[in-house]
Design a protein around this motif. Structure first.
Motif, PDB file in Angstrom:
ATOM      1  N   MET A 170      17.726   4.975  -1.186  1.00  0.00           N
ATOM      2  CA  MET A 170      16.776   5.006  -0.070  1.00  0.00           C
ATOM      3  C   MET A 170      15.213   4.883  -0.690  1.00  0.00           C
ATOM      4  N   THR A 171      15.115   5.868  -1.543  1.00  0.00           N
ATOM      5  CA  THR A 171      14.034   6.101  -2.177  1.00  0.00           C
ATOM      6  C   THR A 171      13.392   5.087  -2.953  1.00  0.00           C
ATOM      7  N   HIS A 172      14.470   4.780  -3.832  1.00  0.00           N
ATOM      8  CA  HIS A 172      14.047   3.537  -4.893  1.00  0.00           C
ATOM      9  C   HIS A 172      13.677   2.246  -4.184  1.00  0.00           C
ATOM     10  N   LEU A 173      14.480   2.024  -2.984  1.00  0.00           N
ATOM     11  CA  LEU A 173      14.701   0.881  -2.304  1.00  0.00           C
ATOM     12  C   LEU A 173      13.256   0.703  -1.586  1.00  0.00           C
ATOM     13  N   LEU A 174      12.726   1.463  -1.051  1.00  0.00           N
ATOM     14  CA  LEU A 174      11.653   1.631  -0.074  1.00  0.00           C
ATOM     15  C   LEU A 174      10.133   1.901  -0.622  1.00  0.00           C
ATOM     16  N   HIS A 175      10.013   2.567  -1.630  1.00  0.00           N
ATOM     17  CA  HIS A 175       8.732   3.001  -2.219  1.00  0.00           C
ATOM     18  C   HIS A 175       8.289   2.130  -3.464  1.00  0.00           C
ATOM     19  N   ASP A 176       6.943   1.955  -3.284  1.00  0.00           N
ATOM     20  CA  ASP A 176       6.121   1.494  -4.519  1.00  0.00           C
ATOM     21  C   ASP A 176       5.985   2.511  -5.654  1.00  0.00           C
ATOM     22  N   PHE A 177       6.259   1.906  -6.731  1.00  0.00           N
ATOM     23  CA  PHE A 177       6.256   2.794  -7.964  1.00  0.00           C
ATOM     24  C   PHE A 177       5.357   2.255  -9.014  1.00  0.00           C
ATOM     25  N   GLN A 178       4.227   2.750  -9.100  1.00  0.00           N
ATOM     26  CA  GLN A 178       3.054   2.077  -9.916  1.00  0.00           C
ATOM     27  C   GLN A 178       3.558   1.880 -11.235  1.00  0.00           C
ATOM     28  N   GLU A 179       4.347   2.964 -11.886  1.00  0.00           N
ATOM     29  CA  GLU A 179       4.809   2.958 -13.349  1.00  0.00           C
ATOM     30  C   GLU A 179       6.085   2.016 -13.600  1.00  0.00           C
ATOM     31  N   ARG A 235       0.850  -1.108   0.050  1.00  0.00           N
ATOM     32  CA  ARG A 235       0.099  -0.012   0.032  1.00  0.00           C
ATOM     33  C   ARG A 235       0.925   1.322   0.169  1.00  0.00           C
ATOM     34  N   GLY A 236       2.213   1.194   0.284  1.00  0.00           N
ATOM     35  CA  GLY A 236       3.175   2.334   0.211  1.00  0.00           C
ATOM     36  C   GLY A 236       3.897   2.011   1.501  1.00  0.00           C
ATOM     37  N   PHE A 237       5.046   3.121   1.307  1.00  0.00           N
ATOM     38  CA  PHE A 237       6.089   3.159   2.015  1.00  0.00           C
ATOM     39  C   PHE A 237       5.680   3.645   3.539  1.00  0.00           C
ATOM     40  N   VAL A 238       6.470   3.394   4.673  1.00  0.00           N
ATOM     41  CA  VAL A 238       6.018   4.075   5.959  1.00  0.00           C
ATOM     42  C   VAL A 238       7.367   4.132   6.821  1.00  0.00           C
ATOM     43  N   LEU A 239       7.489   5.370   7.476  1.00  0.00           N
ATOM     44  CA  LEU A 239       8.598   5.927   8.087  1.00  0.00           C
ATOM     45  C   LEU A 239       8.064   6.075   9.601  1.00  0.00           C
ATOM     46  N   CYS A 240       8.536   5.220  10.520  1.00  0.00           N
ATOM     47  CA  CYS A 240       8.061   5.539  12.078  1.00  0.00           C
ATOM     48  C   CYS A 240       9.318   6.002  12.849  1.00  0.00           C
ATOM     49  N   SER A 241       9.191   7.481  12.852  1.00  0.00           N
ATOM     50  CA  SER A 241      10.377   8.208  13.521  1.00  0.00           C
ATOM     51  C   SER A 241       9.880   8.589  14.737  1.00  0.00           C
ATOM     52  N   GLN A 242      10.525   9.595  15.545  1.00  0.00           N
ATOM     53  CA  GLN A 242      10.444  10.325  16.626  1.00  0.00           C
ATOM     54  C   GLN A 242      11.385  11.412  16.931  1.00  0.00           C
TER      55      GLN A 242
END
Length: 394
Positions: A346-355, A206-213
């Motif tokens: 990191m962006t390419h590794l972690l995100h979903d790319f519909q295209e 469903r897409g990338f998540v970052l849990c930060s603080q």
């Protein structure tokens, strides 16, 4: 008005540069378009590289950070529900990162500037840079309807992507490199305890998540969303529900929800301009480069620029080393491009790319298996995450 270094912009990069130069006995004057309250109201990054932490210590503004900041020796990745720890300190010879919000860094720098009595002029407009290629540059601006002029030796453009500094360099001199990402980050800040002791970077269908603080009682969460989404469509309840969907059940079960303190959608962009110097005008931070926040490099690359510039200017005033002035752009850009590369990776590794094509998706999966499945791959991630070392100046 006269000073040695005129600094345009009172964000963290301008304030840090001013503090380091002040401690070196070099006079500075900072001008800022916004009010102090507006500057402090910006909600930005919260992960400081080891080099940035040392620079803040060198500037003498690390006291509250040392007391309230959270040292992190690792991060976690999640793919296909599997949690993969990355032991940062173990893989980098003891280096770590510090969780301490950019707002707090800015607050500490503002206080230090106030205590030392060095001037900041807020609420300026119509800023103009003159004669940057000469040895007598100047900065003009308006304040409460009066036209003012600063005569100086050097100008540091710390005024961000939309500021006047980069726009003052002739377009035929600059080379721009840009990539705009096809999604945004929906961020929520809340006074709730973090869901996990370490930061979590998670991929989900469903897409990338970052849990930060930001602290032991304040959390920052991000969701990948389409650029077409509008913040009005995301109630707090919808955000928390979606976050739980994208986390493994054990994490979702202990997630503490609450009222959002701030919520926004940010588009992602990679951008670099070359060179970062035009005569005696130096571009610093977002005035010269933007990174997607995936690698936590935005504030840290700005601090890297400051590191090189203040050392070069200190050598000029203390030792007469005018030969170092022309080295700024090369030194800064060498580290900028490495930071851009890591954020891109990191962006390419972690995100979903519909295209993405079927081949590209297989390559993305192969990257995940390699980098997160071998010590060499994990070490590459760790050494970039904690921050590559600064080069020596001169």
């Amino acid at each position: 008005m006269k000073t040695q270094v005129a600094i345009i912009g009172a964000g963290p990069s301008g304030l840090l540069l001013g503090q380091l130069l002040h401690k070196a006995g070099i006079r500075t004057l900072i001008i800022e378009r916004q009010t102090p309250e507006y500057v402090l109201g910006r909600i930005r990054a919260g992960i400081l590289e080891s080099g940035t932490v040392e620079l803040l210590r060198e500037a003498g503004v690390a006291g509250r950070m040392e007391q309230e900041g959270l040292v992190h020796h690792g991060v976690e990745f999640i793919f296909d529900g599997q949690r993969i720890p990355v032991p940062l300190s173990e893989l980098t010879g003891g280096k770590s990162v510090m969780v301490y919000g950019q707002t707090e860094v800015t607050r500490d720098l503002m206080q230090a500037r106030d205590e030392c009595g060095a001037p900041i002029i807020y609420g300026v407009s119509q800023v103009q840079i003159n004669d940057a290629k000469s040895d007598r540059p100047s900065v003009e601006f308006e304040k409460e309807g009066e036209r003012c002029r600063i005569e100086c030796d050097f100008i540091a453009g710390c005024d961000g992507f939309h500021g006047i500094s980069r726009k003052s360099i002739p377009r035929e001199v600059l080379r721009e490199y840009e990539s705009v990402w096809p999604f945004g980050w929906l961020g929520l800040l809340a006074d709730t305890p973090p869901v996990n002791p370490e930061l979590i970077y998670a991929h989900h269908e469903r897409g990338f998540v970052l849990c930060s603080q930001r602290s032991l009682t304040r959390s920052r969460y991000y969701l990948q969303v389409p650029l077409s989404d509008r913040i009005e469509a995301w109630s707090d309840d919808r955000f928390w529900d979606e976050l739980k969907r994208r986390l493994p059940s054990d994490l979702a079960g202990r997630l503490v929800t609450g009222h959002s303190l701030e919520k926004s959608i940010a588009p992602l962009r990679s951008y670099v301009v070359e060179p970062m110097q035009y005569g005696r005008l130096f571009l610093v931070g977002d005035a010269a480069h933007i990174v997607p926040p995936t690698g936590a490099k935005g504030l840290n690359l700005a601090a890297s620029d400051v590191n090189y510039l203040w050392r070069i200017l200190s050598a000029y005033y203390r030792q007469g080393r005018s030969d170092l002035l022309a080295s700024y752009s090369h030194l800064a850009l060498n580290r900028v491009w490495k930071g851009e590369r890591f954020s891109w990776f990191m962006t390419h590794l972690l995100h979903d790319f519909q295209e993405k094509s079927a081949f590209d998706r297989k390559m993305q999966e192969a990257d995940r298996r390699y980098y997160l499945g071998s010590e060499a791959g994990l070490t590459t991630i760790a050494e970039n995450y904690v921050g590559l070392p600064f080069e020596n100046v001169g």
